[in-house]
Design a protein around this motif. Structure first.
Motif, mmCIF file in Angstrom:
data_model
loop_
_atom_site.group_PDB
_atom_site.id
_atom_site.type_symbol
_atom_site.label_atom_id
_atom_site.label_comp_id
_atom_site.label_asym_id
_atom_site.label_seq_id
_atom_site.Cartn_x
_atom_site.Cartn_y
_atom_site.Cartn_z
ATOM 1 N N LEU A 107 26.204 35.626 31.091
ATOM 2 C CA LEU A 107 27.400 36.431 30.834
ATOM 3 C C LEU A 107 27.982 36.979 32.129
ATOM 4 O O LEU A 107 29.221 37.027 32.301
ATOM 5 C CB LEU A 107 27.057 37.581 29.889
ATOM 6 N N TYR A 108 27.132 37.400 33.024
ATOM 7 C CA TYR A 108 27.594 37.952 34.306
ATOM 8 C C TYR A 108 28.357 36.899 35.107
ATOM 9 O O TYR A 108 29.476 37.153 35.596
ATOM 10 C CB TYR A 108 26.389 38.461 35.078
ATOM 11 N N PHE A 109 27.786 35.718 35.228
ATOM 12 C CA PHE A 109 28.437 34.656 35.995
ATOM 13 C C PHE A 109 29.769 34.260 35.372
ATOM 14 O O PHE A 109 30.791 34.145 36.062
ATOM 15 C CB PHE A 109 27.525 33.440 36.094
ATOM 16 N N ARG A 110 29.769 34.091 34.050
ATOM 17 C CA ARG A 110 31.014 33.689 33.388
ATOM 18 C C ARG A 110 32.054 34.809 33.464
ATOM 19 O O ARG A 110 33.261 34.543 33.533
ATOM 20 C CB ARG A 110 30.740 33.313 31.945
ATOM 21 N N GLY A 111 31.601 36.055 33.470
ATOM 22 C CA GLY A 111 32.530 37.168 33.617
ATOM 23 C C GLY A 111 33.189 37.180 34.987
ATOM 24 O O GLY A 111 34.410 37.378 35.104
ATOM 25 N N VAL A 112 32.392 36.991 36.047
ATOM 26 C CA VAL A 112 32.941 36.918 37.396
ATOM 27 C C VAL A 112 33.880 35.724 37.519
ATOM 28 O O VAL A 112 34.967 35.821 38.124
ATOM 29 C CB VAL A 112 31.805 36.831 38.436
ATOM 30 N N GLU A 113 33.495 34.613 36.932
ATOM 31 C CA GLU A 113 34.326 33.408 36.965
ATOM 32 C C GLU A 113 35.671 33.660 36.287
ATOM 33 O O GLU A 113 36.734 33.315 36.832
ATOM 34 C CB GLU A 113 33.584 32.270 36.266
ATOM 35 N N LEU A 114 35.647 34.288 35.120
ATOM 36 C CA LEU A 114 36.888 34.578 34.395
ATOM 37 C C LEU A 114 37.745 35.573 35.174
ATOM 38 O O LEU A 114 38.979 35.464 35.181
ATOM 39 C CB LEU A 114 36.559 35.134 33.012
ATOM 40 N N PHE A 115 37.118 36.530 35.818
ATOM 41 C CA PHE A 115 37.853 37.489 36.648
ATOM 42 C C PHE A 115 38.608 36.762 37.758
ATOM 43 O O PHE A 115 39.794 37.027 38.000
ATOM 44 C CB PHE A 115 36.879 38.501 37.244
ATOM 45 N N LEU A 116 37.940 35.850 38.458
ATOM 46 C CA LEU A 116 38.576 35.123 39.554
ATOM 47 C C LEU A 116 39.725 34.253 39.059
ATOM 48 O O LEU A 116 40.808 34.232 39.663
ATOM 49 C CB LEU A 116 37.534 34.270 40.278
ATOM 50 N N VAL A 117 39.500 33.551 37.960
ATOM 51 C CA VAL A 117 40.551 32.698 37.397
ATOM 52 C C VAL A 117 41.738 33.544 36.936
ATOM 53 O O VAL A 117 42.903 33.211 37.202
ATOM 54 C CB VAL A 117 39.991 31.858 36.223
ATOM 55 N N GLY A 118 41.456 34.650 36.250
ATOM 56 C CA GLY A 118 42.518 35.512 35.757
ATOM 57 C C GLY A 118 43.341 36.124 36.875
ATOM 58 O O GLY A 118 44.578 36.166 36.803
ATOM 59 N N TYR A 119 42.669 36.584 37.930
ATOM 60 C CA TYR A 119 43.395 37.197 39.035
ATOM 61 C C TYR A 119 44.192 36.159 39.822
ATOM 62 O O TYR A 119 45.276 36.457 40.340
ATOM 63 C CB TYR A 119 42.455 37.958 39.956
ATOM 64 N N ALA A 120 43.664 34.937 39.940
ATOM 65 C CA ALA A 120 44.418 33.876 40.610
ATOM 66 C C ALA A 120 45.728 33.604 39.871
ATOM 67 O O ALA A 120 46.800 33.474 40.485
ATOM 68 C CB ALA A 120 43.577 32.606 40.694
#
Length: 298
Positions: free
Chosen positions: A28-41
């Motif tokens: 969950l942590y990794f996918r959360g960070v991944e989604l954060f990066l994609v969303g902010y991009a």
């Protein structure tokens, strides 16, 4: 084994040896960070795209790809907003593991949007950590097939380049200005300039507590700048796990100090650092274990 070989081996273990356990919290942590990066991009690209469409008609200062290709094609026919949507679509394709090169293509489109937006001579570095994060995700997705390796590589990549970047910033300050960089009078001058800007825009200026301290005695400014410089200088220590979370928290504190003294808030960088500043995967696992224990005992 030479000293350099031992150092590189230790560094690889420190950077890429964590996050191997395949727990719910880690996933969950990794996918959360991944989604954060994609969303902010996507957020940045859409914001830049709207600005480009409304305000830019010529390239004044070529940056990055703009030195090799003509980015003026981004200025008309809603190309920039369309490119922003493309970044979002490629981000989702990468997030759901539908096509392995998706993140790297999204990074290319992200950089193209960046150079088109900041070709007027104004250069922003508030989005740089997001771009580096997307690069790490892109390399991990393209090179590795197992999620464990992607996870370990991405976090190690982030900690390495964030630490390197902030320490490099301290070195550049010392090269450019020397040991006098943390002179409180520099900060005093900055606050005075910001006061004029704020007064002309809003008609009133309310200094923060830290700004009040600097205005009363510039030596406080020297102290604040010195703490910031030292924090940047030791940021490379986040490469080692025993120092990592303390150092990242110090960098987060430095960003809040910048906000309180200079009214500059690097929101994306600060939020990403908060995500990296604590062992959230262990916290999530601990909370899940506690909830299971309570449910069982109940």
């Amino acid at each position: 084994m030479t000293m350099f070989s031992r150092f590189s081996h230790t560094l690889r273990r420190e950077l890429f040896g964590d996050f191997a356990s395949d727990t719910t919290g880690t996933r969950l942590y990794f996918r959360g960070v991944e989604l954060f990066l994609v969303g902010y991009a996507f957020y940045y690209c859409w914001t830049w795209g709207v600005y480009i469409q409304q305000n830019i008609s010529a390239v004044l200062l070529p940056l990055g790809l703009a030195n090799y290709i003509d980015v003026s094609l981004m200025f008309d026919h809603y190309v920039a907003p369309i490119n922003a949507v493309l970044v979002g679509v490629l981000g989702l394709i990468g997030f759901f593991r539908l096509w392995r090169p998706a993140y790297l293509l999204a990074l290319f489109a992200f950089h193209l949007q960046y150079v088109a937006r900041f070709c007027l001579g104004e250069i922003s570095h508030g989005s740089n950590l997001i771009g580096m994060g997307v690069l790490g995700l892109g390399l991990a997705l393209l090179i590795f097939k197992k999620e464990e390796y992607r996870r370990r590589f991405t976090f190690g990549f982030l900690y390495f380049f964030i630490g390197l970047g902030y320490t490099s910033a301290a070195v550049c300050k010392l090269i450019g200005t020397g040991v006098t960089w943390p002179d409180g009078r520099h900060l005093l001058m900055w606050i005075a300039e910001r006061k004029v800007d704020t007064l002309s825009k809003f008609g009133a200026f309310e200094p923060s507590i830290l700004q009040e301290m600097v205005l009363q005695d510039y030596h406080y400014g020297t102290l604040f700048l010195l703490v910031g410089l030292l924090t940047e200088a030791i940021s490379f220590l986040m490469w080692w796990r025993k120092f990592r979370y303390v150092v990242v928290l110090l960098v987060v504190g430095m960003h809040f100090g910048i906000f309180l003294t200079m009214n500059i808030f690097f929101h994306a960088s600060t939020y990403l650092l908060v995500l990296l500043a604590l062992p959230w995967h262990r916290i999530i696992d601990s909370m899940l274990e506690r909830s299971r224990t309570l449910a069982f005992s109940g």
